[in-house]
Write an enzyme that holds these catalytic residues in place. Sequence first.
Site, short mmCIF file in Angstrom:
data_model
loop_
_atom_site.label_atom_id
_atom_site.label_comp_id
_atom_site.label_asym_id
_atom_site.label_seq_id
_atom_site.Cartn_x
_atom_site.Cartn_y
_atom_site.Cartn_z
N LYS A 158 -92.13 -23.63 -14.86
CA LYS A 158 -91.43 -24.71 -15.55
C LYS A 158 -91.65 -24.70 -17.08
CE LYS A 158 -91.10 -27.38 -11.34
NZ LYS A 158 -92.09 -27.04 -10.34
N ASP A 217 -82.53 -24.76 -3.70
CA ASP A 217 -83.72 -25.58 -3.42
C ASP A 217 -83.18 -26.98 -3.16
OD1 ASP A 217 -85.77 -27.45 -3.77
OD2 ASP A 217 -86.82 -26.23 -5.23
N1 GDD Z 1 -98.66 -27.52 2.66
C1 GDD Z 1 -98.38 -27.84 1.39
N2 GDD Z 1 -99.39 -28.33 0.60
N3 GDD Z 1 -97.12 -27.68 0.93
C2 GDD Z 1 -96.87 -28.02 -0.36
C3 GDD Z 1 -97.86 -28.53 -1.21
C4 GDD Z 1 -99.18 -28.70 -0.69
O1 GDD Z 1 -100.11 -29.15 -1.38
N4 GDD Z 1 -97.28 -28.77 -2.42
C5 GDD Z 1 -95.99 -28.42 -2.31
N5 GDD Z 1 -95.73 -27.96 -1.06
C6 GDD Z 1 -94.44 -27.45 -0.54
C7 GDD Z 1 -93.27 -28.37 -0.78
O2 GDD Z 1 -93.13 -29.28 0.30
C8 GDD Z 1 -92.11 -27.38 -0.87
O3 GDD Z 1 -91.61 -27.04 0.42
C9 GDD Z 1 -92.76 -26.15 -1.49
O4 GDD Z 1 -94.16 -26.28 -1.27
C10 GDD Z 1 -92.50 -26.02 -3.00
O5 GDD Z 1 -92.89 -27.21 -3.64
P1 GDD Z 1 -91.90 -28.01 -4.60
O6 GDD Z 1 -92.60 -29.26 -5.00
O7 GDD Z 1 -90.56 -28.12 -3.99
O8 GDD Z 1 -91.87 -27.05 -5.85
P2 GDD Z 1 -90.71 -26.87 -6.95
O9 GDD Z 1 -89.38 -26.85 -6.32
O10 GDD Z 1 -90.94 -27.84 -8.04
O11 GDD Z 1 -91.07 -25.42 -7.53
C11 GDD Z 1 -91.33 -24.35 -6.65
O12 GDD Z 1 -90.13 -23.84 -6.10
C12 GDD Z 1 -89.23 -23.22 -7.05
C13 GDD Z 1 -88.05 -22.68 -6.26
O13 GDD Z 1 -87.40 -23.68 -5.62
C14 GDD Z 1 -92.10 -23.27 -7.43
O14 GDD Z 1 -92.54 -22.32 -6.47
C15 GDD Z 1 -91.20 -22.60 -8.46
O15 GDD Z 1 -91.88 -21.49 -9.05
C16 GDD Z 1 -89.92 -22.09 -7.81
O16 GDD Z 1 -89.04 -21.53 -8.78
MG MG Z 2 -88.67 -27.29 -4.42
#
Ligand code: GDD
Ligand code: MG
Length: 329
Positions: A158, A217
């Site tokens: 980010k 996403d």
């Molecule tokens: N078990 C578990 N424990 N799952 C988790 C945790 C945790 O502590 N934190 C987050 N997750 C899960 C979320 O439920 C989701 O399915 C996934 O990990 C990614 O978390 P998000 O909170 O959705 O992240 P984001 O969308 O802001 O960013 C991530 O995804 C992007 C792509 O969609 C990052 O990986 C970015 O680098 C990536 O581009």
């Molecule tokens: Mg996400």
Amino acid sequence: MKALILTGGLGTRLRPLTYSRPKHLLPVANVPHIEHVFDLLQRHGVDEVVLLTSFLAEAFEISVERAAQRGLTVAVAHEVEPLGTAGALKNAQELVGNETFLAFNGDVLTDVDLTGMVDWHRERGAEATIVLTPVDDPSAYGVVPTEPDGRVLGFIEKPPPGEAPTNLINAGVYVCEPKLLDRIPEGLVFSAERELWPAVVEDGTMYARGTDAYWMDIGTPANYLQANLDALAGRYVCSAVAHPDDGMALLAAGAEIHESARVSSSCLGSGSRVEADATVERAVLLSGASVGEGATVRDAVLGERVKIGPGVAIEATAIGDDEIVDEEK
Ligand code: GDD
Ligand code: MG
């Protein structure tokens, strides 16, 4: 091969819909999102899944049972307190064994060629391989610059708007070697994006491969709605939509539309209703939601049992379960 699926986040960007369920269970084309991920895995011959759960973990039970009926073995590694995206992987180390495995952000809907990814990973002898996808605004994602041969040069989670070196971002789909898990401390909160991946990049053992496959996403209201519309339009392989057409209404069992109502580009969950002279366009109605006589719902998501009163107009919003809306939103 096993797939570890991260399903333990709070889904804050999708509130109020996620006060009562993990985002991974929100229906896409009337089927819980996670079951579309299971579909993709099974299409690529993956039939063992480990769900990495925390928030509202018990809600996954029905999807786990349904997965078993279709020949998918689902284990659960639960975190009492969320351990972060890498801590969650570590928590499942005992279930991983000695083989290459897949890891997924559980909120990602994609058609990516997993088989091709695993081949690419093995050809390079990578410790971890990330799928990359192009987006318009990389600042909401993990940005991943690479060498022409795919070696990853950096992992920038980010970045501030306008500062990303490329618009190719981490799609949240990884192929990993089991030794990767030895890098993660046990029982501590640890981030894949901010701690684990930068360390692997530093050692030069991380690779990435771009894809032009469908990718979304579902973690924001706009993206979640779009994923539903894309299923109706046939923009990705979706077993829940037999004959895609972007103007269609997809009705689950017991959903009813009055003959004088106008419903297009929408998914109607079980037992939902659209009354006389109402208009519903680009919307998702969860089970039991209803749109009253002469009401208008556009670009919106209605939670379970939401009632939109007669004549009310709502647009571009997501309404939490059980709300009764008698005035314009
Ligand atoms: N078990 C578990 N424990 N799952 C988790 C945790 C945790 O502590 N934190 C987050 N997750 C899960 C979320 O439920 C989701 O399915 C996934 O990990 C990614 O978390 P998000 O909170 O959705 O992240 P984001 O969308 O802001 O960013 C991530 O995804 C992007 C792509 O969609 C990052 O990986 C970015 O680098 C990536 O581009
Ligand atoms: Mg996400």
